[in-house]
Motif scaffolding. Structure first.
Motif, short mmCIF file in Angstrom:
data_model
loop_
_atom_site.label_atom_id
_atom_site.label_comp_id
_atom_site.label_asym_id
_atom_site.label_seq_id
_atom_site.Cartn_x
_atom_site.Cartn_y
_atom_site.Cartn_z
N TYR A 78 12.72 15.31 83.24
CA TYR A 78 13.72 14.25 83.41
C TYR A 78 13.14 13.07 84.17
O TYR A 78 12.54 13.25 85.24
N PRO A 79 13.37 11.83 83.70
CA PRO A 79 12.89 10.65 84.43
C PRO A 79 13.88 10.21 85.50
O PRO A 79 14.49 9.15 85.42
N GLY A 80 14.07 11.05 86.50
CA GLY A 80 14.95 10.72 87.61
C GLY A 80 16.37 11.25 87.44
O GLY A 80 16.72 11.89 86.45
N TRP A 81 17.19 10.96 88.45
CA TRP A 81 18.55 11.52 88.50
C TRP A 81 19.47 11.00 87.41
O TRP A 81 20.46 11.63 87.08
N GLY A 82 19.15 9.87 86.84
CA GLY A 82 19.98 9.33 85.76
C GLY A 82 19.42 9.62 84.39
O GLY A 82 19.87 9.05 83.40
N GLY A 83 18.46 10.55 84.30
CA GLY A 83 17.70 10.72 83.07
C GLY A 83 17.95 11.98 82.27
O GLY A 83 17.04 12.43 81.55
N LEU A 84 19.14 12.57 82.31
CA LEU A 84 19.38 13.80 81.56
C LEU A 84 19.14 13.60 80.07
O LEU A 84 18.35 14.33 79.46
N ALA A 85 19.79 12.62 79.47
CA ALA A 85 19.65 12.41 78.02
C ALA A 85 18.23 11.98 77.65
O ALA A 85 17.65 12.47 76.67
N ASP A 86 17.65 11.07 78.45
CA ASP A 86 16.29 10.61 78.16
C ASP A 86 15.29 11.76 78.27
O ASP A 86 14.35 11.86 77.47
N GLY A 87 15.48 12.63 79.26
CA GLY A 87 14.58 13.77 79.42
C GLY A 87 14.68 14.75 78.27
O GLY A 87 13.67 15.26 77.78
#
Length: 197
Positions: free
Chosen positions: A74-83
């Motif tokens: 995951y690319p950080g705490w806001g990255g669930l979908a992107d990860g």
């Protein structure tokens, strides 16, 4: 396939994880392939990582099993979908095509991708993390697992595991999980549904 944990044990979580490993292992063995793919999804603290580690340790077969945790992607705490998209494109899709996949670990401290890791398409693969089970990734997996648990148990486990690092981000992460559940209905895509206490 769905099952609930036993209510008679002194350690119901351990019993439920043992039963879940048995159910998933049976599915893996029935595939009779040398390089099956298992994806494990569920909300934070549900027990995905514990199930994945136990599954790899009890893998039905002699092959070395590759395990990728989306916490490393995951690319950080806001990255669930992107990860989840990144894992599909760099790990699951190459494995399905029989080519080596290469993914780079997310360095949470500096906020950028770090060292590269290769995924061998000839070996079994387990990918676990919230958001990984979508219609696009479901077609790339032989066994698809959804792990569920009561909200209070999940939060307690997650915050005991990650402590104060996670607490300020709990609501942001939960909102991303809600969006994933609403958009992709991962439980409906699962071939095995696990309920943990």
């Amino acid at each position: 396939m769905s099952f609930a944990p036993s209510r008679s044990s002194a350690d119901p979580l351990d019993d439920a994880l043992t039963a879940a490993v048995g159910a998933v292992s049976s599915r893996v063995a029935a595939i009779a392939a040398s390089n099956p793919v298992v994806i494990i999804d569920g909300r934070s603290g549900a027990g995905k990582s514990s199930l994945a580690r136990r599954l790899v340790a009890a893998w039905p077969g002699r092959s070395r099993v590759q395990l990728v945790a989306l916490d490393d992607v995951y690319p950080g705490w806001g990255g669930l979908a992107d990860g989840a998209d990144y894992a599909r494109d760099t790990i699951l899709l190459p494995h399905a095509k029989g080519t080596i996949g290469v993914w780079r670990r997310w360095n949470w401290e500096v906020g950028e991708r770090a060292e590269a890791h290769a995924v061998d398409p000839s070996l079994p693969l387990v990918v676990e993390g919230a958001g990984i089970l979508t219609p696009a990734s479901a077609t790339l997996a032989d066994v698809r697992v959804w792990v569920d648990a009561p909200d209070a148990s999940r939060k307690d486990r997650a915050l005991r595991r990650d402590g104060e690092t996670y607490r300020p981000h709990w609501d942001l992460w939960a909102a991303q999980e809600d969006a994933h559940l609403s958009e992709h209905e991962p439980q409906a895509l699962a071939s095995v549904v696990v309920f943990l206490p």
